[in-house]
Design a protein around this motif. Sequence first.
Motif, short mmCIF file in Angstrom:
data_model
loop_
_atom_site.label_atom_id
_atom_site.label_comp_id
_atom_site.label_asym_id
_atom_site.label_seq_id
_atom_site.Cartn_x
_atom_site.Cartn_y
_atom_site.Cartn_z
N GLN A 118 0.83 -1.21 0.00
CA GLN A 118 0.00 0.00 0.00
C GLN A 118 0.86 1.26 0.00
OE1 GLN A 118 -3.58 -0.18 2.35
NE2 GLN A 118 -3.56 2.00 2.77
N ASN A 119 1.99 1.24 0.71
CA ASN A 119 2.90 2.38 0.72
C ASN A 119 4.34 1.88 0.82
OD1 ASN A 119 1.23 5.05 1.02
ND2 ASN A 119 0.30 3.64 2.49
N HIS A 120 5.25 2.57 0.17
CA HIS A 120 6.67 2.30 0.29
C HIS A 120 7.31 3.56 0.86
CE1 HIS A 120 10.81 1.48 -1.80
NE2 HIS A 120 10.87 1.35 -0.48
N ILE A 121 7.74 3.47 2.12
CA ILE A 121 8.29 4.60 2.84
C ILE A 121 9.81 4.48 2.89
CG2 ILE A 121 8.34 5.80 5.08
CD1 ILE A 121 5.48 4.39 5.49
N SER A 122 10.50 5.58 2.65
CA SER A 122 11.95 5.61 2.82
C SER A 122 12.25 6.18 4.20
CB SER A 122 12.61 6.50 1.75
OG SER A 122 12.48 5.91 0.49
N TRP A 123 12.88 5.34 5.03
CA TRP A 123 13.33 5.82 6.34
C TRP A 123 14.71 6.44 6.14
CZ3 TRP A 123 15.81 2.15 10.42
CH2 TRP A 123 16.35 2.93 11.46
#
Length: 281
Positions: A118-123
């Motif tokens: 659903q989402n690809h987050i960059s930490w």
Amino acid sequence: MKARAGAKPAPPARAQRYKVGQQQIIRGDCLRALRRMEAESVDVIITSPPYNIGLSYRSYPDRKEEDEYLDWMLEVAHGLRRVLRADGSFFLNISGSSAQPWLPFELAVRLRDLFVLQNHISWVKSISVGEDSFGHFKPMNSQRFLHRGHEHLFHFTLHGDVTLDRLSAGVPYKDKSNIARRGHVQDRRCRGDAWFIPYETVRDRKQKFDHPGTFPVALPEQCLLLHGQEDAQVLDPFMGTGTTLLAAQRLGCFGVGIEIDPEYVAIARQRLREDLDAAEA
């Protein structure tokens, strides 16, 4: 007697359970523990499994053959899917290395049959802005590769339709005129899919609890705020030193952490107790 460095101690025949406040810790193998959990009983899964890039865990050899590692993670993921509720979120923090850059994406593709991304987050752990820099910088001695300043945070759901509380996990507007001009009811906007969450600066591994793969408590806190459910049932199948449970505790959620290493379990219990004592002081 302590296990020899690098050796893998045999897991206890029977999982050991500990309770600290609203948080439960299971010392044992995550596959076995997941089989004993009730189906569709978890609202949010937040975890950072071994990356398979040669990190020095106490009780786990972090250097399997790639297909063996991916098969093992897929088996874990089947267990996680079984316990996740239909409207639940699964946040998977993982990173590759300069020598193994494809590994996180290979794993994400393997999980495609079980979950929707659903989402690809960059930490973002460290970043340079102009001539300034922010966050913890870990030097890399290489003429080929750039310094690695981020990790992946894959947000999986069962069907891709989970409603999120983007404003609770958001930030204030920089330009306050946007609030009235765009009809917003409060001074908050979505944080986006790049989260700058730096580590606190440490000088040795003891300050990271002798664990090679810790993350800041602010990371699971943001995940829980984004999912947006009060009193959520939270699971971390690779608990480590208990950071996910610490976030759950601070936000009033109920957590279950699974960890095979007894010393990490002891550290997690101590961290949770100290945090409870500090909150009550």
